[in-house]
Motif scaffolding. Structure first.
Motif, mmCIF file in Angstrom:
data_model
loop_
_atom_site.group_PDB
_atom_site.id
_atom_site.type_symbol
_atom_site.label_atom_id
_atom_site.label_comp_id
_atom_site.label_asym_id
_atom_site.label_seq_id
_atom_site.Cartn_x
_atom_site.Cartn_y
_atom_site.Cartn_z
ATOM 1 N N GLY A 73 0.500 -1.398 0.059
ATOM 2 C CA GLY A 73 -0.193 0.351 -0.046
ATOM 3 C C GLY A 73 1.333 1.723 0.294
ATOM 4 N N ILE A 74 -0.037 2.629 0.422
ATOM 5 C CA ILE A 74 1.132 3.821 -0.467
ATOM 6 C C ILE A 74 1.535 4.158 1.444
ATOM 7 N N SER A 75 2.188 5.246 1.769
ATOM 8 C CA SER A 75 2.804 5.269 2.749
ATOM 9 C C SER A 75 2.538 6.844 3.328
ATOM 10 N N LEU A 76 1.291 7.139 3.092
ATOM 11 C CA LEU A 76 0.357 8.865 3.755
ATOM 12 C C LEU A 76 0.489 8.522 4.973
ATOM 13 N N PRO A 84 7.626 9.567 5.812
ATOM 14 C CA PRO A 84 8.731 8.427 5.737
ATOM 15 C C PRO A 84 9.247 7.790 6.652
ATOM 16 N N SER A 85 8.676 7.481 7.428
ATOM 17 C CA SER A 85 8.784 6.576 8.517
ATOM 18 C C SER A 85 7.868 5.053 8.167
ATOM 19 N N LEU A 86 6.889 5.223 7.152
ATOM 20 C CA LEU A 86 6.350 4.482 6.864
ATOM 21 C C LEU A 86 6.919 3.458 5.255
ATOM 22 N N ARG A 88 10.286 4.436 5.104
ATOM 23 C CA ARG A 88 11.493 3.442 5.862
ATOM 24 C C ARG A 88 11.137 2.254 5.703
ATOM 25 N N PHE A 89 9.790 1.993 7.277
ATOM 26 C CA PHE A 89 9.398 0.829 7.759
ATOM 27 C C PHE A 89 8.987 -0.049 6.435
ATOM 28 N N LYS A 90 8.297 -0.230 5.251
ATOM 29 C CA LYS A 90 7.956 -1.027 3.808
ATOM 30 C C LYS A 90 10.255 -1.453 3.561
ATOM 31 N N LYS A 91 10.777 -0.338 3.515
ATOM 32 C CA LYS A 91 11.932 -0.517 2.736
ATOM 33 C C LYS A 91 13.061 -1.871 3.876
ATOM 34 N N ASN A 92 12.447 -1.225 4.987
ATOM 35 C CA ASN A 92 13.578 -2.652 5.694
ATOM 36 C C ASN A 92 12.684 -3.882 5.797
#
Length: 108
Positions: A73-76, A84-86, A88-92
Motif C-alpha cells: 500500500g501507500i505510505s501516507l 517517510p517513517s512508514l 522506511r519501515f516498508k523498505k526495511n
C-alpha cells in the motif's frame, strides 16, 4: 465486503497468550497479488516489533499460495501527506517503491 467476499479477505494476527497485539486484513486481488489493506498494533508492544512478525506471517502465506506480489500500500498519513517513517519501515522489511497510478472521475 468481507462478508460478501469471504474468500478474498483474510485476517492475520500476532497474539500474546490470548491478547491480539497486531492484526492485518488482506485482500486477494487476483491469483498473483495480495493487498495488505489494514494493519495495526498495540503501542505498548511496539518494542517487540509485532508488525514485523505479522508481515512475516503474511509473507509466508504468499509463498505457500504462490502469490508473487504482496502490495504493502501507500505510505501516507491521515491527511494524505507522505509519511517517510512508514516508507522506511516498508523498505526495511523488503518492500520496493513503485509508481502508483491513480484515476479519478469528476462529477459535475
Amino acid at each position: 465486503m468481507r462478508h460478501k467476499f469471504p474468500e478474498a479477505y483474510q485476517i492475520f494476527k500476532v497474539v500474546d497468550q490470548e491478547k491480539i497485539i497486531a492484526l492485518t486484513m488482506t485482500v486477494r486481488v487476483n491469483d498473483h497479488i495480495l493487498y495488505n489493506f489494514l494493519c495495526g498494533d498495540l503501542p505498548e508492544y511496539r518494542v517487540y516489533s509485532p508488525v514485523v512478525m505479522l508481515m512475516d506471517r503474511v509473507y509466508q502465506h504468499c509463498q505457500r499460495e504462490n502469490i508473487r506480489i504482496l502490495d504493502l500500500g501507500i505510505s501516507l498519513d491521515g491527511n494524505g501527506v507522505h509519511k517517510p517513517s512508514l516508507s522506511r519501515f516498508k523498505k526495511n522489511i523488503g518492500g520496493k517503491e513503485c509508481l502508483k497510478m491513480t484515476y479519478e472521475i469528476t462529477f459535475r
